[in-house]
Design an enzyme around this catalytic site. Sequence first.
Site, PDB file in Angstrom:
ATOM      1  N   SER A   1       0.831  -1.199   0.000  1.00  0.00           N
ATOM      2  CA  SER A   1       0.000   0.000   0.000  1.00  0.00           C
ATOM      3  C   SER A   1       0.873   1.259   0.000  1.00  0.00           C
ATOM      4  O   SER A   1       1.696   1.438  -0.893  1.00  0.00           O
ATOM      5  CB  SER A   1      -0.958  -0.044   1.187  1.00  0.00           C
ATOM      6  OG  SER A   1      -1.988   0.923   1.058  1.00  0.00           O
TER       7      SER A   1
ATOM      8  N   GLU B   1      -9.990  -4.435  -5.476  1.00  0.00           N
ATOM      9  CA  GLU B   1      -9.498  -3.274  -4.733  1.00  0.00           C
ATOM     10  C   GLU B   1      -9.514  -2.036  -5.612  1.00  0.00           C
ATOM     11  O   GLU B   1      -9.240  -2.089  -6.813  1.00  0.00           O
ATOM     12  CB  GLU B   1      -8.112  -3.518  -4.154  1.00  0.00           C
ATOM     13  CG  GLU B   1      -7.001  -3.809  -5.129  1.00  0.00           C
ATOM     14  CD  GLU B   1      -5.633  -3.820  -4.432  1.00  0.00           C
ATOM     15  OE1 GLU B   1      -5.345  -2.856  -3.685  1.00  0.00           O
ATOM     16  OE2 GLU B   1      -4.891  -4.789  -4.613  1.00  0.00           O
TER      17      GLU B   1
ATOM     18  N   HIS C   1      -7.381  -5.487  -1.058  1.00  0.00           N
ATOM     19  CA  HIS C   1      -6.192  -4.688  -0.801  1.00  0.00           C
ATOM     20  C   HIS C   1      -5.292  -5.390   0.227  1.00  0.00           C
ATOM     21  O   HIS C   1      -5.761  -5.908   1.235  1.00  0.00           O
ATOM     22  CB  HIS C   1      -6.627  -3.322  -0.282  1.00  0.00           C
ATOM     23  CG  HIS C   1      -5.543  -2.314  -0.166  1.00  0.00           C
ATOM     24  ND1 HIS C   1      -4.748  -1.950  -1.231  1.00  0.00           N
ATOM     25  CD2 HIS C   1      -5.113  -1.568   0.899  1.00  0.00           C
ATOM     26  CE1 HIS C   1      -3.895  -1.030  -0.839  1.00  0.00           C
ATOM     27  NE2 HIS C   1      -4.077  -0.788   0.449  1.00  0.00           N
TER      28      HIS C   1
END
Length: 301
Positions: free
Chosen positions: A143, A238, A268
């Site tokens: 991320s 996602e 995610h």
Amino acid sequence: MTSPELTRARDLLGHLVSEPEATIEDFRRLYEQVLANFEVPSDGKVEAVDADGVPSYWVSAPGAADDQAILLVHGGGFCMGSAKGYKEFGYRISKASGARVLVVDYRLAPENPFPAPMDDVVSAYRWARQQPGIRNVAIVGDSAGGNLVVAALVKLREDGDVAPNAAVACSPLVDLAGEGASLTERAHLDPLPAAALVEAMGGAYLAGKDPKETPLASPLYADLQGLPPIRVLTGTDEGLHDDSIRLVEKLREAGVDVELEIGENMIHIWPLFNFLPQAQESTDRFGAFLQKHLADSPAQV
């Protein structure tokens, strides 16, 4: 049909946004509650260290080579997450790759906006490179941590450092302009309101800077030539799916050796969820990728 494990992972991600009026401190507390589900097994070795001013943990699974290291950069939208919470993920990466893992606790926004988090990652990498006996170093992030990985690769290239031997970016957030079509087109699939989080937390990281004019903060807009081999992972479910797709396209155009894994029905940062079979499978695959590039590369000092 969604498995019980995937339902649990989706619920844990959803827990991050379970308080509608959450402050940054609330988000940090909620993320630590999620990460508390993952504990390092009893055979794991954990050592707290100061990586040139960056609090970090060495984490090793049994049999990990002392001369191979992997930097792990946690996610959390630049504003939350911790090395403590990512120790278990570090253990699994160590087990899958056969290398020691240095989990870094970079400074967080908004108190420490760009470039502080990236600077900490670069400092920790340089520290790891200088440790006695370390021959090769790779770098992994998820991320916002994936953003910091790509940005650090660019910064290290610009500064003339020895490059990491390889890198992995899981569900990387690399476009802080938020122009990926999947932010809206896949929003109904994602337990997280990705577009809103990119705007809020990405904005906190940028602190008023234009993402397209600040490529080290939003590395989709950086010059990606000359970077080491990279494996990029994204899930079909996602909002940040297209960040990965566009990043891989740019890397290929730049001549970088890049691999792409798309997790069907995955959310995610799914490799983080250790109870999910697909998480272990993906971690094993990118662990093998890292092991290959660490082992195949000549020692670099």
